[in-house]
Design a protein around this motif. Structure first.
Motif, PDB file in Angstrom:
ATOM      1  N   ALA A 194       6.518   4.621   0.504  1.00 15.89           N
ATOM      2  CA  ALA A 194       7.539   3.570   0.379  1.00 15.89           C
ATOM      3  C   ALA A 194       8.909   4.169   0.087  1.00 15.89           C
ATOM      4  N   ASP A 195       8.956   5.264  -0.660  1.00 17.21           N
ATOM      5  CA  ASP A 195      10.238   5.928  -0.922  1.00 17.21           C
ATOM      6  C   ASP A 195      10.841   6.444   0.393  1.00 17.21           C
ATOM      7  N   ILE A 196      10.004   6.979   1.268  1.00 19.25           N
ATOM      8  CA  ILE A 196      10.507   7.420   2.585  1.00 19.25           C
ATOM      9  C   ILE A 196      11.040   6.218   3.351  1.00 19.25           C
ATOM     10  N   MET A 197      10.294   5.114   3.340  1.00 20.34           N
ATOM     11  CA  MET A 197      10.731   3.910   4.051  1.00 20.34           C
ATOM     12  C   MET A 197      12.071   3.423   3.536  1.00 20.34           C
ATOM     13  N   ARG A 198      12.257   3.456   2.220  1.00 20.83           N
ATOM     14  CA  ARG A 198      13.547   3.039   1.653  1.00 20.83           C
ATOM     15  C   ARG A 198      14.671   3.965   2.095  1.00 20.83           C
ATOM     16  N   ALA A 199      14.359   5.236   2.233  1.00 23.75           N
ATOM     17  CA  ALA A 199      15.383   6.210   2.628  1.00 23.75           C
ATOM     18  C   ALA A 199      15.888   5.974   4.041  1.00 23.75           C
ATOM     19  N   PHE A 200      15.133   5.199   4.837  1.00 22.50           N
ATOM     20  CA  PHE A 200      15.544   4.894   6.212  1.00 22.50           C
ATOM     21  C   PHE A 200      16.152   3.498   6.343  1.00 22.50           C
ATOM     22  N   ASN A 201      16.338   2.776   5.263  1.00 28.45           N
ATOM     23  CA  ASN A 201      16.986   1.461   5.356  1.00 28.45           C
ATOM     24  C   ASN A 201      18.392   1.617   5.945  1.00 28.45           C
ATOM     25  N   PRO A 202      18.754   0.813   6.940  1.00 30.08           N
ATOM     26  CA  PRO A 202      20.049   0.978   7.609  1.00 30.08           C
ATOM     27  C   PRO A 202      21.228   0.898   6.653  1.00 30.08           C
ATOM     28  N   PHE A 203      22.169   1.834   6.830  1.00 27.20           N
ATOM     29  CA  PHE A 203      23.455   1.870   6.140  1.00 27.20           C
ATOM     30  C   PHE A 203      23.362   2.213   4.650  1.00 27.20           C
ATOM     31  N   GLU A 204      22.196   2.072   4.071  1.00 30.88           N
ATOM     32  CA  GLU A 204      22.050   2.314   2.642  1.00 30.88           C
ATOM     33  C   GLU A 204      21.124   3.479   2.330  1.00 30.88           C
ATOM     34  N   GLY A 205      20.106   3.681   3.135  1.00 30.65           N
ATOM     35  CA  GLY A 205      19.110   4.703   2.855  1.00 30.65           C
ATOM     36  C   GLY A 205      19.676   6.110   2.933  1.00 30.65           C
TER      37      GLY A 205
ATOM     38  N   ARG B  53       0.829  -1.203   0.000  1.00 30.70           N
ATOM     39  CA  ARG B  53       0.000   0.000   0.000  1.00 30.70           C
ATOM     40  C   ARG B  53       0.867   1.258   0.000  1.00 30.70           C
ATOM     41  N   ALA B  54       1.992   1.209   0.727  1.00 31.83           N
ATOM     42  CA  ALA B  54       2.904   2.358   0.777  1.00 31.83           C
ATOM     43  C   ALA B  54       3.461   2.689  -0.604  1.00 31.83           C
ATOM     44  N   GLU B  55       3.676   1.666  -1.427  1.00 33.26           N
ATOM     45  CA  GLU B  55       4.178   1.884  -2.791  1.00 33.26           C
ATOM     46  C   GLU B  55       3.166   2.687  -3.618  1.00 33.26           C
ATOM     47  N   ARG B  56       1.882   2.539  -3.297  1.00 31.29           N
ATOM     48  CA  ARG B  56       0.839   3.208  -4.072  1.00 31.29           C
ATOM     49  C   ARG B  56       0.391   4.545  -3.465  1.00 31.29           C
ATOM     50  N   THR B  57       0.924   4.880  -2.279  1.00 32.12           N
ATOM     51  CA  THR B  57       0.464   6.063  -1.557  1.00 32.12           C
ATOM     52  C   THR B  57       1.447   7.216  -1.724  1.00 32.12           C
ATOM     53  N   GLU B  58       0.983   8.297  -2.304  1.00 29.81           N
ATOM     54  CA  GLU B  58       1.845   9.460  -2.467  1.00 29.81           C
ATOM     55  C   GLU B  58       2.060  10.166  -1.128  1.00 29.81           C
TER      56      GLU B  58
ATOM     57  N   LEU C 198      19.315  22.950   9.086  1.00 27.18           N
ATOM     58  CA  LEU C 198      17.902  23.323   9.169  1.00 27.18           C
ATOM     59  C   LEU C 198      17.043  22.640   8.106  1.00 27.18           C
ATOM     60  N   ASP C 199      17.567  22.473   6.886  1.00 26.67           N
ATOM     61  CA  ASP C 199      16.802  21.763   5.864  1.00 26.67           C
ATOM     62  C   ASP C 199      16.426  20.372   6.365  1.00 26.67           C
ATOM     63  N   PHE C 200      17.387  19.681   6.933  1.00 22.02           N
ATOM     64  CA  PHE C 200      17.144  18.321   7.426  1.00 22.02           C
ATOM     65  C   PHE C 200      16.089  18.333   8.534  1.00 22.02           C
ATOM     66  N   VAL C 201      16.177  19.297   9.438  1.00 24.12           N
ATOM     67  CA  VAL C 201      15.225  19.387  10.554  1.00 24.12           C
ATOM     68  C   VAL C 201      13.803  19.548  10.028  1.00 24.12           C
ATOM     69  N   LYS C 202      13.622  20.444   9.068  1.00 20.66           N
ATOM     70  CA  LYS C 202      12.290  20.672   8.494  1.00 20.66           C
ATOM     71  C   LYS C 202      11.787  19.438   7.756  1.00 20.66           C
ATOM     72  N   GLN C 203      12.683  18.813   6.987  1.00 18.93           N
ATOM     73  CA  GLN C 203      12.288  17.637   6.220  1.00 18.93           C
ATOM     74  C   GLN C 203      11.942  16.465   7.137  1.00 18.93           C
ATOM     75  N   ALA C 204      12.655  16.335   8.249  1.00 17.71           N
ATOM     76  CA  ALA C 204      12.411  15.226   9.168  1.00 17.71           C
ATOM     77  C   ALA C 204      10.997  15.298   9.742  1.00 17.71           C
ATOM     78  N   VAL C 205      10.552  16.495  10.116  1.00 11.61           N
ATOM     79  CA  VAL C 205       9.190  16.646  10.636  1.00 11.61           C
ATOM     80  C   VAL C 205       8.178  16.210   9.582  1.00 11.61           C
ATOM     81  N   ALA C 206       8.375  16.643   8.339  1.00 17.34           N
ATOM     82  CA  ALA C 206       7.446  16.295   7.260  1.00 17.34           C
ATOM     83  C   ALA C 206       7.428  14.796   6.999  1.00 17.34           C
ATOM     84  N   MET C 207       8.594  14.149   7.004  1.00 20.73           N
ATOM     85  CA  MET C 207       8.649  12.705   6.765  1.00 20.73           C
ATOM     86  C   MET C 207       7.986  11.929   7.897  1.00 20.73           C
ATOM     87  N   ASN C 208       8.235  12.348   9.137  1.00 22.14           N
ATOM     88  CA  ASN C 208       7.608  11.672  10.275  1.00 22.14           C
ATOM     89  C   ASN C 208       6.096  11.787  10.201  1.00 22.14           C
ATOM     90  N   ASP C 209       5.595  12.981   9.925  1.00 21.47           N
ATOM     91  CA  ASP C 209       4.151  13.158   9.807  1.00 21.47           C
ATOM     92  C   ASP C 209       3.565  12.259   8.714  1.00 21.47           C
TER      93      ASP C 209
END
Length: 596
Positions: A160-171, A142-147, A226-237
């Protein structure tokens, strides 16, 4: 045989000991009903014992900050700061304003460092593509189909793209977080000298030389993340909101009654004089407001009330009672009676024994807060959710960057390299029925918002520091004398929640000393009244959404629940040999040393 008896016979025992991706010896032992897909019973244990409250006795109190820093290899500076707060109360010392601001800048960097490292490199592994594929493949599909709703901020098209970005050591995000944790450590070291055991923090002030470049170097690094801080909030949400949609009922995972404690953070140098007599007033001027939240409501934000309500219960822990010991403190400096179970009066009497879930099973005691009727098992929610909730309801924080709104906290961040200025809004969470909500996902969500809160407050402290430097007010230390007798208490927020240090001085030496970090509050076993500790309470009864059966069961929903509290067991328990025993290291003859 009744239905309930039949179900208990069908329970499957599952344990995780030690819990991975955290520091310490935390074990979680459960009984699971795979028919109802629910945890029926939970016990949390710690097999590690150390003993700072034992060997601090007789030490010079001025050494307390340097010694207690070693309680933890992650948040040692929080202990140093809190110890200095307690000492300053006992000595009647007040650091110069710039020194206090330097400490605040260091602690802000610590929050940004630790929360980023834990959230993105440890917690979010539980939500990454590799784990979700293993435990909930239907959710990943479902994550693959959800924007992703906030793709314009963080740049990832789907969940799903966000989930891949958090894969350990590679994301991508996993690796970015490691870089941010390095930069924030550099910011910390500019203020406190060394991470994680500060070399420039003392009672009465700091040793950091306040050159203008000290603060501009800090600021340039802050702007760079700061870019990372702002992006992290958006990804978590995006990810957490998706889980609620993809798995109806997921709000019940890790949910417990809203019983939150926050002791406040970042002293305001214009108001804090460290006197106990005025602690109610200067405590409310902290830049994170202290408070106790019961069922979503603010009970008190008065540090004197918070202090007097603290009780240390033995419950199911490996200690003897000190009920009949002579109290160190019978009344506080305002004349209020102090209970024998208060940290000022605690005596640590360890009794090693075999673990017994029907009796004693942990080295962690059971701190509780007594409201006059009940001993409440407060938790810290991993730190951020309690801090944000207390600050929001108190409505006392209001500056150019952070404002408490009554039902949330508004956080303003200036323009950064890629993203415009932003105002982020953390709202007190509620379920669909409008009830206040403290669960695994909301504890984790709050952590990303508090990184933004810490970044915003760092700009406040930078403005204040440069104001003092430009005025030529560069004093960083005030001298003091150690009194013959005194008591003190320091209140602070360690990264993962409430932190207090209680100090008793006699003959200019430490007569009693008890640090209480967040871990004992969160990881406590069942107390003397049979009330489970917060880990146990949050896991027990939690529904299971993992798609695996009993044989391949990973316990991902349980792990998400426990890790949402940001466990760190070294702060929970302490080392002691006892009885004059001696440890010897034996050397092998093959290395030319056969004695021992």
């Amino acid at each position: 045989m009744t239905t309930s008896e039949s179900r208990r016979e069908n329970l499957v025992e599952k344990s995780w000991d030690p819990i991975t991706r955290i520091i310490g010896n935390l074990g979680v032992y459960t009984k699971i009903d795979f028919t109802d897909r629910r945890v029926a019973e939970c016990h949390s244990t710690s097999s590690l014992f150390r003993g700072y409250s034992v060997f601090m006795k007789g030490k010079d109190p001025r050494d307390a900050g340097f010694i207690t820093s070693r309680i933890c290899g992650i948040c040692g500076d929080n202990h140093t700061a809190c110890s200095n707060y307690a000492q300053q109360m006992a000595y009647g010392a007040k650091p110069p304003p710039l020194a206090e601001t330097i400490v605040n800048l260091g602690e802000a960097a610590e929050y940004m460092f630790d929360h980023t490292l834990f959230q993105d490199n440890m917690v979010f592994v539980d939500f990454c593509e590799a784990i979700v594929k293993d435990t909930n493949p239907g959710v990943l599909q479902r994550a693959e189909r959800t924007e992703a709703p906030h793709a314009d901020i963080h740049g990832h098209r789907t969940i799903a793209d966000i989930m891949r970005a958090f894969n350990p050591f590679e994301g991508e995000v996993y690796k970015q977080a490691l870089h941010v944790s390095r930069v924030t450590r550099e910011m910390f070291c500019l203020m406190e000298g060394r991470h994680v055991h500060p070399s420039t923090m003392y009672p009465g002030g700091v040793g950091t030389m306040p050159e203008p470049t000290t603060f501009t170097d800090y600021q340039s690094r802050l702007l760079g993340i700061l870019d990372f801080v702002k992006q992290a909030v958006a990804m978590n949400d995006d990810v957490f909101d998706f889980f609620y949609e993809a798995l109806p009922g997921y709000e019940e995972v890790g949910r417990r009654r809203v019983l939150l404690g926050c002791w406040g953070a970042w002293q305001h140098p214009d108001h804090c004089d460290y006197r106990y007599a005025s602690m109610s007033d200067w405590g409310r001027k902290m830049h994170v407001t202290p408070g106790i939240i019961v069922d979503g409501n603010l009970v008190t934000n008065d540090l004197v009330d918070i202090n007097l309500g603290m009780r240390i219960l033995l419950g199911s822990s490996f200690y003897d009672d000190w009920q009949n010991e002579e109290p160190f403190v019978t009344r506080d400096p305002l004349g209020n009676p102090v209970d024998i179970r208060h940290p000022w009066n605690q005596t640590t009497l360890p009794v090693p024994q075999q673990r017994d879930f029907e009796g004693n099973y942990s080295w962690v005691m059971s701190p509780r807060w007594f409201d006059g009727e009940q001993h409440l098992a407060l938790d810290t929610g991993g730190g951020p959710i309690a801090r944000l909730w207390s600050t929001a309801l108190s409505g006392l924080v209001d500056n150019d960057y952070v404002r408490s709104t009554g039902d949330g906290v508004s956080i303003h961040l200036p323009r950064s390299e890629q993203l415009p200025e932003m105002t982020l809004e953390w709202k007190i969470p509620h379920d669909k029925q409008g009830q206040p909500l403290s669960n695994a996902l909301e504890r984790d969500r709050a952590r990303a918002y508090f990184v933004a809160y810490a970044a915003a407050m760092a700009f406040v402290f930078l403005d204040r520091a440069m104001y003092h430097v430009h005025r030529g007010d560069t004093r960083i230390f005030n001298d003091f004398e150690v009194p013959e007798e005194a008591i003190g208490v320091g209140f602070h927020e360690a990264v993962r929640g409430v932190l207090s240090h209680h100090l008793v001085i006699r003959d200019r030496k430490i007569a009693n000393y008890h640090p209480y970090p967040p871990t004992p509050w969160n990881a406590s076993p069942r107390d003397s009244y049979g009330t489970p500790g917060p880990y146990e309470d949050a896991v027990q009864g939690t529904p299971l959404f993992e798609e695996n059966g009993p044989d391949e069961f990973r316990g991902i929903d349980i792990m998400r629940t426990v890790r949402s509290f940001d466990p760190c067991l070294p702060c929970g328990v302490h080392m002691y040999l006892g009885g004059g025993r001696e440890l010897r290291r034996l050397h092998s003859p093959m290395f030319g040393n056969s004695h021992g």
